[in-house]
Design a protein around this motif. Structure first.
Motif, PDB file in Angstrom:
ATOM      1  N   SER A   1       0.812  -1.215   0.000  1.00  0.00           N
ATOM      2  CA  SER A   1       0.000   0.000   0.000  1.00  0.00           C
ATOM      3  C   SER A   1       0.848   1.269   0.000  1.00  0.00           C
ATOM      4  O   SER A   1       0.369   2.340  -0.349  1.00  0.00           O
ATOM      5  CB  SER A   1      -0.933   0.013   1.219  1.00  0.00           C
TER       6      SER A   1
ATOM      7  N   ASP B   1       2.431   0.683 -10.356  1.00  0.00           N
ATOM      8  CA  ASP B   1       2.033   0.632 -11.761  1.00  0.00           C
ATOM      9  C   ASP B   1       3.139   0.087 -12.655  1.00  0.00           C
ATOM     10  O   ASP B   1       2.990   0.048 -13.877  1.00  0.00           O
ATOM     11  CB  ASP B   1       1.607   2.023 -12.255  1.00  0.00           C
TER      12      ASP B   1
ATOM     13  N   TYR C   1       0.640  -7.119  -7.526  1.00  0.00           N
ATOM     14  CA  TYR C   1      -0.250  -5.980  -7.266  1.00  0.00           C
ATOM     15  C   TYR C   1      -1.663  -6.244  -7.771  1.00  0.00           C
ATOM     16  O   TYR C   1      -2.640  -5.709  -7.227  1.00  0.00           O
ATOM     17  CB  TYR C   1       0.332  -4.728  -7.925  1.00  0.00           C
ATOM     18  N   LEU C   2      -1.822  -7.089  -8.761  1.00  0.00           N
ATOM     19  CA  LEU C   2      -3.133  -7.346  -9.354  1.00  0.00           C
ATOM     20  C   LEU C   2      -3.920  -8.418  -8.609  1.00  0.00           C
ATOM     21  O   LEU C   2      -5.101  -8.609  -8.886  1.00  0.00           O
ATOM     22  CB  LEU C   2      -2.978  -7.781 -10.820  1.00  0.00           C
TER      23      LEU C   2
ATOM     24  N   ASN D   1      -7.303  -7.337  -6.811  1.00  0.00           N
ATOM     25  CA  ASN D   1      -8.302  -6.693  -7.663  1.00  0.00           C
ATOM     26  C   ASN D   1      -7.758  -6.638  -9.087  1.00  0.00           C
ATOM     27  O   ASN D   1      -7.312  -5.574  -9.552  1.00  0.00           O
ATOM     28  CB  ASN D   1      -8.619  -5.281  -7.143  1.00  0.00           C
TER      29      ASN D   1
ATOM     30  N   ASN E   1      -7.120  -2.890 -10.537  1.00  0.00           N
ATOM     31  CA  ASN E   1      -5.730  -2.466 -10.364  1.00  0.00           C
ATOM     32  C   ASN E   1      -4.990  -2.368 -11.691  1.00  0.00           C
ATOM     33  O   ASN E   1      -4.128  -1.504 -11.879  1.00  0.00           O
ATOM     34  CB  ASN E   1      -4.995  -3.428  -9.425  1.00  0.00           C
TER      35      ASN E   1
ATOM     36  N   SER F   1      -6.047   0.867 -13.303  1.00  0.00           N
ATOM     37  CA  SER F   1      -5.428   1.975 -12.583  1.00  0.00           C
ATOM     38  C   SER F   1      -3.966   2.137 -12.977  1.00  0.00           C
ATOM     39  O   SER F   1      -3.478   3.250 -13.210  1.00  0.00           O
ATOM     40  CB  SER F   1      -5.540   1.742 -11.080  1.00  0.00           C
ATOM     41  N   ALA F   2      -3.241   1.001 -13.068  1.00  0.00           N
ATOM     42  CA  ALA F   2      -1.834   1.047 -13.456  1.00  0.00           C
ATOM     43  C   ALA F   2      -1.676   1.529 -14.887  1.00  0.00           C
ATOM     44  O   ALA F   2      -0.789   2.335 -15.197  1.00  0.00           O
ATOM     45  CB  ALA F   2      -1.207  -0.329 -13.304  1.00  0.00           C
TER      46      ALA F   2
END
Length: 545
Positions: free
Chosen positions: A81, A87, A256-257, A260, A264, A267-268
């Motif tokens: 976080s 990204d 990171y994915l 979500n 995510n 977003s990236a």
């Protein structure tokens, strides 16, 4: 004259051919072993490594939480976080962190030397992928080696193959993805579709720009099915496998994915439209915002940093391909060679057009577009092939003589590029193809990677025998000075003190975001580094210190 269609590809089958190709790539590997300690730590290297470490912690907490919490540095590592680089995919960075642990590299000097060698070997693998693609496209393993050698003899990319974890690694992954695409289009089998999905998923996990491979896959699958009715059904079925497996690879290789995947990823992907929005860059002698770059920014940078013979041959190849396409468009597209020509044109011009039309943020030259360079070289080789055949087949003496002169100039140009790479080592990243150094230094960015800071720090510590040596730089480039000390031996690193300018004995600059000269108040110039007439490093002795 009509564009000659190359014969069927001849990837080495004979022992002699295999020996020559093996020797070429073996020497590349050995070259990396010999040179990888010569380069400094680039601007982003620490951040890229931290991204890998944070993801390693995240994975460890998911798979073995108790073991992870017992690690000595566990509490010091930020959580996902808190990661500012979520990204950026970690398909390459995460294994590098694991490799450090396996090898036992603890000191920063060992860590970054290991990483530099690893990225070089990865880029050699990418060069091999380009060789394979070129050999199939041009019909000869010899031509494949010509294209691979042209990539190696591209000075800026050569240097960055030791420290640019994103753009050069992505170039190799993207090239491999195009290679698996052409393989699948020729033979749309389940294994070929699976291999292509793995290649595309890995490329996306290195840089999200890899999604362009999906667009190329869909577009050229449709084109292949239009002209080859017999494979249309198989293309459709294996394309379904490709989509599913690609998404699985993307999610699996990018922690990171995991929580979500869709949200995510979007977003990236969208974050790059506003990435580094505040940054300034030097272009034609003016500092301008990366948000307001003119449409020709990437094209100009590509031209001035690419060996001039390559650019001339590229124009020749593109002209020959377009001429053939306009003469017999349907016949051109109906041929496998014509569709590959179109693929290369889309590979090169598509991203350039997208940058211009979408006003995408790029900076530090054209490094974000390095992945289109293999298409540039393939089309340049196409131009050389066409020109060579035309000169050999013509009966006009004047044309033949002109061809011999052109061949001589080409050899001189390539030889001059190779000589520049030797003389400029380890600063091949400062190569400008035809601009005089003094002009290039005024009009464009200098050492934007900050690599020369290592040389400055090492020089200072050799000259100054003090128990502590206070050194300063501009506040905005303090990371450069921090990176410079990472490759020092531990004893020398302990002597260096990074302090504010007022407390410093020496002031070191690589001119990033400060292209103009310094006033006398900064101190007396005691050392500088020039590369082909461009000053990239200066060390000043502070007055009264």
């Amino acid at each position: 004259m009509p564009l000659p269609a190359p014969p069927r590809p001849t990837i080495p089958a004979r022992p002699r051919a295999r020996w020559v190709v093996g020797l070429f790539f073996g020497l590349l590997g050995m070259l990396g072993v010999a040179l990888h300690r010569d380069y400094g730590v680039g601007w982003d290297e620490q951040l890229d490594r931290l991204n890998g470490i944070i993801n390693a912690k995240y994975v460890a907490l998911k798979l073995a939480p108790e073991l992870a919490r017992r690690q000595p540095t566990f509490a010091e590592i930020p959580d996902m976080s808190e990661n500012q680089d979520v990204d950026h995919g970690v398909f390459f960075q995460l294994p590098l962190v694991v490799l450090e642990k396996v090898i036992g590299a603890e000191d920063s000097r060992d860590v970054y030397f290991l990483r530099h060698l690893t990225i070089w070997l990865t880029c050699v693998a990418g060069t091999y992928a380009l060789y394979r693609l070129a050999a199939r496209y041009l019909g000869s393993w010899r031509w494949g080696l010509v294209v691979a050698a042209a990539l190696v003899l591209s000075p800026r990319l050569f240097a960055e193959s030791f420290y640019n974890y994103k753009d050069l690694v992505f170039l190799g992954f993207f090239t491999f993805g195009v290679g698996t695409l052409t393989r699948w289009l020729r033979r749309p089998t389940w294994p070929n579709a699976a291999l292509h999905a793995l290649a595309v998923g890995a490329a996306i996990d290195v840089r999200t720009m890899g999604v362009l491979l999906i667009g190329l896959t869909v577009g050229f699958a449709g084109l292949e099915g239009w002209f080859r009715v017999e494979v249309r059904r198989r293309l459709g079925l294996t394309l379904a496998l490709f989509f599913g497996l690609t998404w699985a690879v993307v999610v699996a290789g990018w922690p990171y994915l995991w929580e979500n995947p869709v949200g995510n990823f979007l977003s990236a992907f969208l974050s790059f439209s506003r990435y580094r929005a505040h940054m300034l860059t030097v272009y034609f002698g003016q500092e301008i915002s990366v948000q307001r770059l003119p449409w020709h920014y990437a094209l100009v940078w590509l031209l001035i940093t690419t060996p001039l013979p390559y650019s001339v041959l590229f124009a020749t190849g593109v002209g020959a391909v377009i001429r053939q396409a306009l003469r017999q468009p349907r016949a051109w597209l109906a041929s496998a060679t014509g569709r590959t020509d179109l693929l290369l044109l889309a590979w090169f011009f598509g991203p350039l057009a997208a940058i211009v039309l979408l006003h995408s943020v790029i900076y530090d030259g054209w490094r974000h577009l390095y992945f289109i360079y293999p298409a540039f070289l393939l089309l340049a080789a196409r131009g050389l092939l066409v020109a060579g055949r035309y000169v050999r087949n013509t009966s006009r003496l004047g044309v033949r003589r002109l061809g011999y002169v052109g061949a001589g100039l080409l050899l001189v140009g390539v030889g001059h590029t190779a000589l520049r790479m030797i003389l400029d080592h380890p600063y091949q990243n400062m190569y400008y193809s035809f601009l005089p150094g003094s002009m290039a230094g005024r009009l464009f960015e200098r050492d934007y990677w900050g690599l020369s800071g290592r040389e400055g720090v090492e020089w200072i510590l050799r000259q100054d025998s003090g128990a502590t040596v206070p050194v300063a730089t501009e506040a905005v480039t303090s990371l450069m000075l921090h990176n410079a000390q990472l490759l020092l031996p531990p004893a020398e690193r302990a002597r260096l003190r990074m302090v504010p300018v007022a407390q410093a004995r020496y002031f070191l600059t690589t001119y990033r975001w400060h292209p103009e000269a310094y006033s006398d108040s900064i101190g007396r110039l005691v050392y500088c580094r020039r590369v082909n007439g461009i000053t990239i490093l200066s060390v000043y002795r502070r007055p009264g210190r």
